[in-house]
Design an enzyme around this catalytic site. Structure first.
Site, PDB file in Angstrom:
ATOM      1  N   CYS A   1     -19.183  76.500  82.316  1.00 47.57           N
ATOM      2  CA  CYS A   1     -19.198  75.573  83.455  1.00 47.57           C
ATOM      3  C   CYS A   1     -17.955  74.705  83.390  1.00 47.57           C
ATOM      4  O   CYS A   1     -17.620  74.192  82.319  1.00 47.57           O
ATOM      5  CB  CYS A   1     -20.459  74.718  83.374  1.00 47.57           C
ATOM      6  SG  CYS A   1     -20.646  73.549  84.721  1.00 47.57           S
TER       7      CYS A   1
ATOM      8  N   HIS B   1     -27.159  72.523  89.628  1.00 51.01           N
ATOM      9  CA  HIS B   1     -26.285  71.343  89.696  1.00 51.01           C
ATOM     10  C   HIS B   1     -26.767  70.348  90.754  1.00 51.01           C
ATOM     11  O   HIS B   1     -26.581  69.139  90.615  1.00 51.01           O
ATOM     12  CB  HIS B   1     -24.851  71.756  90.053  1.00 51.01           C
ATOM     13  CG  HIS B   1     -24.015  72.189  88.878  1.00 51.01           C
ATOM     14  ND1 HIS B   1     -23.686  71.348  87.840  1.00 51.01           N
ATOM     15  CD2 HIS B   1     -23.421  73.377  88.582  1.00 51.01           C
ATOM     16  CE1 HIS B   1     -22.932  72.004  86.959  1.00 51.01           C
ATOM     17  NE2 HIS B   1     -22.751  73.239  87.379  1.00 51.01           N
TER      18      HIS B   1
ATOM     19  N   HIS C   1     -27.495  78.871  88.498  1.00 46.26           N
ATOM     20  CA  HIS C   1     -26.676  77.870  87.797  1.00 46.26           C
ATOM     21  C   HIS C   1     -26.142  76.822  88.780  1.00 46.26           C
ATOM     22  O   HIS C   1     -26.241  75.616  88.531  1.00 46.26           O
ATOM     23  CB  HIS C   1     -25.519  78.598  87.083  1.00 46.26           C
ATOM     24  CG  HIS C   1     -24.507  77.709  86.429  1.00 46.26           C
ATOM     25  ND1 HIS C   1     -24.231  77.768  85.080  1.00 46.26           N
ATOM     26  CD2 HIS C   1     -23.681  76.741  86.917  1.00 46.26           C
ATOM     27  CE1 HIS C   1     -23.299  76.875  84.782  1.00 46.26           C
ATOM     28  NE2 HIS C   1     -22.953  76.244  85.883  1.00 46.26           N
ATOM     29  N   GLU C   2     -25.596  77.290  89.915  1.00 47.72           N
ATOM     30  CA  GLU C   2     -24.993  76.357  90.878  1.00 47.72           C
ATOM     31  C   GLU C   2     -26.064  75.502  91.555  1.00 47.72           C
ATOM     32  O   GLU C   2     -25.874  74.304  91.752  1.00 47.72           O
ATOM     33  CB  GLU C   2     -24.170  77.110  91.925  1.00 47.72           C
ATOM     34  CG  GLU C   2     -23.015  77.940  91.360  1.00 47.72           C
ATOM     35  CD  GLU C   2     -22.096  77.174  90.426  1.00 47.72           C
ATOM     36  OE1 GLU C   2     -21.980  75.942  90.554  1.00 47.72           O
ATOM     37  OE2 GLU C   2     -21.498  77.810  89.531  1.00 47.72           O
TER      38      GLU C   2
HETATM   39 ZN    ZN Z   1     -21.658  74.649  86.388  1.00 49.72          ZN
END
Ligand code: ZN
Length: 163
Positions: free
Chosen positions: A94, A140, A136-137
């Site tokens: 990341c 966030h 994953h995104e």
């Molecule tokens: Zn990330």
């Protein structure tokens, strides 16, 4: 665009839903895409990583060795996971956690609803590593980082040499 890095508290905030895609939001999505392409090998960026608490992510898994067939560039507002299934463990990195990579277990398939750059509602499905990138995104946007999902930090977290 400055990348906010762990342990900046902004990365732990929940991002806000986008009501409509106006000109400035569409322009922001384009800038976020450009920022993603600055780092070779970067396959996704979420708005909070550049300090904007908006539910926007950009993803492009084109050419990634673990993604034989990708959806290409995706500019997504309000991405929401409608379904997830299966399980896969992959090494993740990341931009906001530049010093580490880690082995993370996630779903192997996702169905995602989102609004595209033109404000049109879309539903897409992805599997394998592209599904992992999306999870994953989208994490966030809820203040979750991949290091939170590493089960055993001694065994599954690794120092990163360069990003
Ligand atoms: Zn990330």
């Amino acid at each position: 665009m400055k990348i906010y890095q762990f342990p900046d508290p902004l990365l732990r905030e929940k991002s806000l839903f986008i009501k409509e895609i106006d000109g400035s939001t569409a322009a922001f999505m384009e800038r976020l895409k450009d920022r993603m392409y600055v780092n070779k090998g970067c396959v996704g960026v979420a708005a909070p990583q550049v300090g904007e608490l908006k539910r926007i992510v950009v993803v492009d898994a084109t050419g990634h060795k673990k993604v034989p067939v990708s959806h290409g560039l995706l500019l997504m507002a309000n991405p929401q996971i409608l379904a997830v299934s299966g399980s896969t463990i992959n090494r993740e990195g990341c931009l906001s956690v530049p010093d580490y990579t880690g082995n993370v277990e996630r779903g192997d398939y996702v169905k995602v609803k989102y609004m595209d750059k033109n404000g049109e509602e879309k539903i897409m499905e992805a599997d394998g590593f592209e599904a992992v990138i999306l999870q994953h995104e989208i994490d966030h946007l809820d203040g979750v980082l991949f290091i939170d999902r590493v089960k055993n930090t001694k065994r599954d977290l690794f120092p990163r040499k360069n990003y």
